[in-house]
Design a protein around this motif. Structure first.
Motif, mmCIF file in Angstrom:
data_model
loop_
_atom_site.group_PDB
_atom_site.id
_atom_site.type_symbol
_atom_site.label_atom_id
_atom_site.label_comp_id
_atom_site.label_asym_id
_atom_site.label_seq_id
_atom_site.Cartn_x
_atom_site.Cartn_y
_atom_site.Cartn_z
ATOM 1 N N CYS A 209 0.808 -1.217 0.000
ATOM 2 C CA CYS A 209 0.000 0.000 0.000
ATOM 3 C C CYS A 209 0.844 1.272 0.000
ATOM 4 O O CYS A 209 2.061 1.231 0.210
ATOM 5 C CB CYS A 209 -0.952 -0.002 1.190
ATOM 6 S SG CYS A 209 -0.141 0.056 2.799
ATOM 7 N N THR A 210 0.192 2.396 -0.213
ATOM 8 C CA THR A 210 0.865 3.692 -0.206
ATOM 9 C C THR A 210 1.219 4.073 1.239
ATOM 10 O O THR A 210 0.712 3.468 2.202
ATOM 11 C CB THR A 210 -0.046 4.782 -0.791
ATOM 12 O OG1 THR A 210 -1.181 4.955 0.087
ATOM 13 C CG2 THR A 210 -0.543 4.394 -2.182
ATOM 14 N N ASN A 211 2.049 5.074 1.392
ATOM 15 C CA ASN A 211 2.443 5.526 2.727
ATOM 16 C C ASN A 211 1.250 6.018 3.532
ATOM 17 O O ASN A 211 1.148 5.765 4.738
ATOM 18 C CB ASN A 211 3.502 6.624 2.623
ATOM 19 C CG ASN A 211 4.849 6.088 2.170
ATOM 20 O OD1 ASN A 211 5.165 4.913 2.381
ATOM 21 N ND2 ASN A 211 5.645 6.931 1.550
ATOM 22 N N LEU A 217 -3.662 2.158 8.205
ATOM 23 C CA LEU A 217 -3.784 0.734 8.537
ATOM 24 C C LEU A 217 -3.083 0.430 9.856
ATOM 25 O O LEU A 217 -3.635 -0.268 10.713
ATOM 26 C CB LEU A 217 -3.195 -0.110 7.405
ATOM 27 C CG LEU A 217 -3.366 -1.630 7.494
ATOM 28 C CD1 LEU A 217 -4.841 -1.997 7.526
ATOM 29 C CD2 LEU A 217 -2.680 -2.306 6.313
ATOM 30 N N GLN A 218 -1.887 0.941 10.043
ATOM 31 C CA GLN A 218 -1.130 0.681 11.263
ATOM 32 C C GLN A 218 -1.776 1.304 12.488
ATOM 33 O O GLN A 218 -1.697 0.752 13.589
ATOM 34 C CB GLN A 218 0.305 1.191 11.109
ATOM 35 C CG GLN A 218 1.151 0.380 10.144
ATOM 36 C CD GLN A 218 2.545 0.958 9.967
ATOM 37 O OE1 GLN A 218 2.773 2.157 10.122
ATOM 38 N NE2 GLN A 218 3.498 0.110 9.630
ATOM 39 N N ASN A 229 -12.590 -1.580 0.855
ATOM 40 C CA ASN A 229 -12.025 -1.064 -0.400
ATOM 41 C C ASN A 229 -10.543 -1.380 -0.508
ATOM 42 O O ASN A 229 -10.038 -1.726 -1.581
ATOM 43 C CB ASN A 229 -12.248 0.448 -0.498
ATOM 44 C CG ASN A 229 -13.700 0.813 -0.750
ATOM 45 O OD1 ASN A 229 -14.460 -0.003 -1.275
ATOM 46 N ND2 ASN A 229 -14.089 2.017 -0.364
ATOM 47 N N LEU A 230 -9.843 -1.262 0.610
ATOM 48 C CA LEU A 230 -8.403 -1.535 0.621
ATOM 49 C C LEU A 230 -8.141 -3.021 0.364
ATOM 50 O O LEU A 230 -7.233 -3.379 -0.397
ATOM 51 C CB LEU A 230 -7.823 -1.118 1.972
ATOM 52 C CG LEU A 230 -6.300 -0.921 2.064
ATOM 53 C CD1 LEU A 230 -5.838 0.168 1.120
ATOM 54 C CD2 LEU A 230 -5.898 -0.596 3.496
ATOM 55 N N TRP A 231 -8.937 -3.878 0.988
ATOM 56 C CA TRP A 231 -8.784 -5.336 0.796
ATOM 57 C C TRP A 231 -9.091 -5.707 -0.668
ATOM 58 O O TRP A 231 -8.429 -6.564 -1.231
ATOM 59 C CB TRP A 231 -9.716 -6.076 1.757
ATOM 60 C CG TRP A 231 -9.014 -6.731 2.906
ATOM 61 C CD1 TRP A 231 -9.108 -8.023 3.297
ATOM 62 C CD2 TRP A 231 -8.096 -6.117 3.831
ATOM 63 N NE1 TRP A 231 -8.318 -8.270 4.393
ATOM 64 C CE2 TRP A 231 -7.687 -7.116 4.744
ATOM 65 C CE3 TRP A 231 -7.577 -4.823 3.982
ATOM 66 C CZ2 TRP A 231 -6.782 -6.864 5.782
ATOM 67 C CZ3 TRP A 231 -6.683 -4.563 5.019
ATOM 68 C CH2 TRP A 231 -6.300 -5.567 5.897
ATOM 69 N N HIS A 232 -10.075 -5.033 -1.249
ATOM 70 C CA HIS A 232 -10.419 -5.288 -2.651
ATOM 71 C C HIS A 232 -9.320 -4.774 -3.576
ATOM 72 O O HIS A 232 -8.940 -5.457 -4.537
ATOM 73 C CB HIS A 232 -11.747 -4.619 -2.999
ATOM 74 C CG HIS A 232 -12.168 -4.817 -4.421
ATOM 75 N ND1 HIS A 232 -12.712 -5.999 -4.876
ATOM 76 C CD2 HIS A 232 -12.100 -3.994 -5.501
ATOM 77 C CE1 HIS A 232 -12.971 -5.899 -6.175
ATOM 78 N NE2 HIS A 232 -12.606 -4.683 -6.571
ATOM 79 N N LYS A 233 -8.790 -3.605 -3.280
ATOM 80 C CA LYS A 233 -7.746 -3.005 -4.116
ATOM 81 C C LYS A 233 -6.531 -3.916 -4.226
ATOM 82 O O LYS A 233 -5.938 -4.066 -5.304
ATOM 83 C CB LYS A 233 -7.337 -1.653 -3.528
ATOM 84 C CG LYS A 233 -6.197 -0.956 -4.269
ATOM 85 C CD LYS A 233 -5.860 0.372 -3.620
ATOM 86 C CE LYS A 233 -4.688 1.063 -4.325
ATOM 87 N NZ LYS A 233 -4.356 2.366 -3.683
#
Length: 287
Positions: A209-211, A217-218, A229-233
């Motif tokens: 992922c991007t910074n 996320l962290q 959306n992130l999991w799909h991406k």
């Protein structure tokens, strides 16, 4: 085929109304226990105790897994959450204590010692993994490797017996069956977005992922919609299905190489549910 009834034998120890009402319990380690039972049943010296050894190992595993489910939020005062936490502690202790009682009752003190050593090693490996997670010093591949190693430890207690039947194939077969269970669990976590922090998907996304995404996320600042959306991406669920299909194929090839004897056929039957699961229509879709 040897008769398998370990799940039914374990049921009186794990099915309590209060526990089921107020808390969630881990899944039964079906694949690992079936593998262990099949191998021990094929050993002439220990076949008479194959059910006992498989049962107590499953109870120890359930006890450890139950303790692992305890929330880290120790200050949670909400009644149901507090009761669920207390019951997980008590249930985990109870399941673990049953293995001592059953083995001592049967005079199997040597197996008590073996499993106790395996518990210590499992806890050591867990601490190493948790430390790496806390420091965000882990890749998705390392997570898989270390998680499989942790889940396999109790079953490695019977390495001597198993290698007399399977030779040097035993550790690899155990790891492959353990990996199938792990991947199925990870798929469930990914599809439901339940407890994804520290999951395979978490480390998979973190590597790609991007910074800005990494920071969110962290810090756990993604709501369900953004997380989905992130999991799909980054195709988390799709990639997990691909891994499961690959590992299932390799395991079946390994089992075919054992020949057509009774044990080989029995082990193939154990992993058949994974093949049926992979053949369902949703697997072919890019989730």
């Amino acid at each position: 085929m040897s008769s398998y009834r370990i799940t039914e034998m374990a049921r009186p120890y794990i099915e309590y109304d209060m526990i089921q009402t107020y808390t969630e319990l881990p899944d039964f380690p079906e694949f690992r226990v079936k593998l262990l039972h099949a191998v021990l049943s094929s050993h002439p010296a220990v076949s008479a105790n194959s059910e006992l050894y498989s049962l107590v190992t499953s109870l120890v595993q359930l006890g450890m897994d139950t303790h692992d489910m305890i929330s880290n939020h120790s200050m949670d005062k909400e009644f149901k959450a507090a009761r669920a936490r207390q019951l997980k502690v008590l249930a985990g202790d109870y399941y673990s204590s049953r293995f001592y009682h059953l083995l001592a009752q049967s005079g199997q003190i040597e197996i008590v010692s073996r499993l106790s050593e395996a518990i210590c090693e499992t806890n050591r490996l867990k601490m190493n993994l948790y430390l790496a997670m806390k420091q965000h010093n882990l890749t998705a591949e390392q997570y898989i490797h270390q998680s499989v190693e942790i889940r396999a430890q109790l079953f490695l207690s019977f390495k001597g017996y198993a290698q007399e039947i399977l030779g040097d194939r035993w550790p690899d077969l155990l790891n492959r069956f353990t990996l199938l269970e792990l991947l199925l669990d990870e798929i469930s976590r990914s599809e439901t977005l339940k407890e994804v922090g520290g999951s395979w998907g978490f480390w998979h996304v973190l590597e790609r992922c991007t910074n800005d995404e990494k920071k969110l996320l962290q810090e756990g600042e993604l709501d369900d919609a953004k997380l989905k959306n992130l999991w799909h991406k980054y195709k988390v669920t799709f990639e997990l299905y691909q891994l499961l299909a690959q590992q299932s194929k390799e395991l079946r090839a390994d089992l075919a190489a054992l020949g057509s004897d009774k044990l080989a056929r029995e082990l193939l039957i154990i992993c058949e549910p994974v093949q049926r699961y992979l053949e369902t229509p949703k697997v072919s879709e890019e989730i």
